[in-house]
Design a protein around this motif. Structure first.
Motif, mmCIF file in Angstrom:
data_model
loop_
_atom_site.group_PDB
_atom_site.id
_atom_site.type_symbol
_atom_site.label_atom_id
_atom_site.label_comp_id
_atom_site.label_asym_id
_atom_site.label_seq_id
_atom_site.Cartn_x
_atom_site.Cartn_y
_atom_site.Cartn_z
ATOM 1 N N PRO A 29 0.829 -1.205 0.000
ATOM 2 C CA PRO A 29 0.000 0.000 0.000
ATOM 3 C C PRO A 29 0.872 1.267 0.000
ATOM 4 O O PRO A 29 1.864 1.352 0.724
ATOM 5 C CB PRO A 29 -0.799 -0.126 1.301
ATOM 6 C CG PRO A 29 -0.822 -1.592 1.591
ATOM 7 C CD PRO A 29 0.493 -2.122 1.105
ATOM 8 N N GLU A 32 -1.940 7.833 -0.177
ATOM 9 C CA GLU A 32 -3.115 8.091 -1.004
ATOM 10 C C GLU A 32 -2.886 9.330 -1.868
ATOM 11 O O GLU A 32 -3.404 10.415 -1.611
ATOM 12 C CB GLU A 32 -4.356 8.248 -0.109
ATOM 13 C CG GLU A 32 -4.723 6.954 0.614
ATOM 14 C CD GLU A 32 -5.998 7.102 1.416
ATOM 15 O OE1 GLU A 32 -6.620 8.182 1.377
ATOM 16 O OE2 GLU A 32 -6.373 6.131 2.081
ATOM 17 N N TRP A 33 -2.069 9.134 -2.908
ATOM 18 C CA TRP A 33 -1.760 10.229 -3.811
ATOM 19 C C TRP A 33 -2.988 10.634 -4.616
ATOM 20 O O TRP A 33 -3.815 9.803 -4.975
ATOM 21 C CB TRP A 33 -0.653 9.826 -4.792
ATOM 22 C CG TRP A 33 0.606 9.289 -4.207
ATOM 23 C CD1 TRP A 33 1.105 8.035 -4.380
ATOM 24 C CD2 TRP A 33 1.554 9.992 -3.399
ATOM 25 N NE1 TRP A 33 2.305 7.905 -3.719
ATOM 26 C CE2 TRP A 33 2.609 9.088 -3.100
ATOM 27 C CE3 TRP A 33 1.608 11.287 -2.881
ATOM 28 C CZ2 TRP A 33 3.703 9.454 -2.323
ATOM 29 C CZ3 TRP A 33 2.698 11.654 -2.103
ATOM 30 C CH2 TRP A 33 3.735 10.733 -1.830
ATOM 31 N N ARG A 34 -3.069 11.906 -4.937
ATOM 32 C CA ARG A 34 -4.104 12.393 -5.851
ATOM 33 C C ARG A 34 -3.543 12.558 -7.270
ATOM 34 O O ARG A 34 -4.292 12.527 -8.234
ATOM 35 C CB ARG A 34 -4.663 13.722 -5.354
ATOM 36 C CG ARG A 34 -5.410 13.619 -4.030
ATOM 37 C CD ARG A 34 -5.968 14.964 -3.616
ATOM 38 N NE ARG A 34 -6.650 14.910 -2.332
ATOM 39 C CZ ARG A 34 -7.146 15.975 -1.708
ATOM 40 N NH1 ARG A 34 -7.037 17.186 -2.274
ATOM 41 N NH2 ARG A 34 -7.743 15.845 -0.551
ATOM 42 N N ASP A 37 0.828 8.340 -9.677
ATOM 43 C CA ASP A 37 1.925 7.679 -8.985
ATOM 44 C C ASP A 37 2.815 6.964 -10.001
ATOM 45 O O ASP A 37 2.372 6.043 -10.685
ATOM 46 C CB ASP A 37 1.358 6.678 -7.976
ATOM 47 C CG ASP A 37 2.435 5.981 -7.161
ATOM 48 O OD1 ASP A 37 3.626 6.286 -7.341
ATOM 49 O OD2 ASP A 37 2.061 5.126 -6.330
ATOM 50 N N ASP A 194 -0.470 16.375 -2.188
ATOM 51 C CA ASP A 194 0.575 15.373 -2.405
ATOM 52 C C ASP A 194 1.944 15.870 -1.967
ATOM 53 O O ASP A 194 2.784 15.080 -1.511
ATOM 54 C CB ASP A 194 0.596 14.956 -3.875
ATOM 55 C CG ASP A 194 -0.527 13.968 -4.197
ATOM 56 O OD1 ASP A 194 -1.406 13.788 -3.337
ATOM 57 O OD2 ASP A 194 -0.516 13.390 -5.293
#
Length: 205
Positions: A29, A32-34, A37, A194
């Motif tokens: 995991p 939680e990039w927006r 990636d 981010d």
């Protein structure tokens, strides 16, 4: 900047990011990039260019900082100043963590973008921005390394010409690893979000 080359370059990047996202599902995991990636799918920050103070620098000189690399040129009429203005606002919104971020503005027009010209240009936008230039071969190799694209239009005879270039922003962590890719549609909120995550990773022991 002509839309055609931008669209072609972005289509290649989008296809690449799609494949990278599928591969990411197989990994541990991640934050939680927006943004997109690209961890493990683009090479580390590596170059040998001249900064806007006339000093020879390499990618290793920016280790310890989060680096945002963008290809552009000082005579750009629209997208470059808009991007640099957006990044300035983003870093101001980031607060004290912005001290650990550097904007690396790589010129795709080294014939006109001397270190002195670059210094005046990037500092007009943000003191954390660094102008980088080099030989045609060095710039072309760096652009190819990160799947960027640019084309210089013919000189109109008075030294004036435009350079068509793609407009993605490449994010590297403090170890020089490629982590994220922002396309022109990325919002300031997503970039700030981010960068907070990326600078937090950098701050961890």
């Amino acid at each position: 900047m002509k839309p055609s080359i931008c669209r072609r370059a972005l289509m290649v990047l989008f296809a690449f990011v799609a494949m990278a996202s599928l591969a990411a599902c197989q990994r541990e995991p991640q934050p939680e990039w927006r943004l997109n990636d690209v961890t493990g799918h683009l090479p580390d920050l590596d170059f040998k260019l001249t900064d806007d103070n006339g000093k020879t620098v390499t990618g290793a000189d920016y280790k310890g900082k989060v680096a945002l690399m963008y290809f552009g040129y000082t005579h750009c009429p629209d997208v470059c100043p808009l991007t640099l203005t957006q990044l300035h606002v983003v870093l101001d919104r980031l607060g004290p963590a912005a001290d650990n971020v550097r904007i690396l503005f790589v010129s795709v027009d080294p014939a006109r973008d001397t270190p002195a010209v670059m210094h005046a240009y990037v500092n007009a936008f943000d003191k954390r921005a660094v102008g980088l230039s080099g030989s045609d071969a060095a710039v072309e190799a760096l652009a190819k390394r990160y799947r960027s694209a640019f084309t210089r239009e013919p000189d109109r005879g008075d030294g004036n010409y435009e350079v068509s270039h793609s407009s993605a922003i490449y994010f590297f962590d403090a170890e020089g690893k490629a982590r994220l890719l922002a396309t022109p549609s990325a919002s300031q909120d997503d970039i700030v979000h981010d960068l907070h995550l990326l600078t937090s990773l950098e701050a961890r022991p």
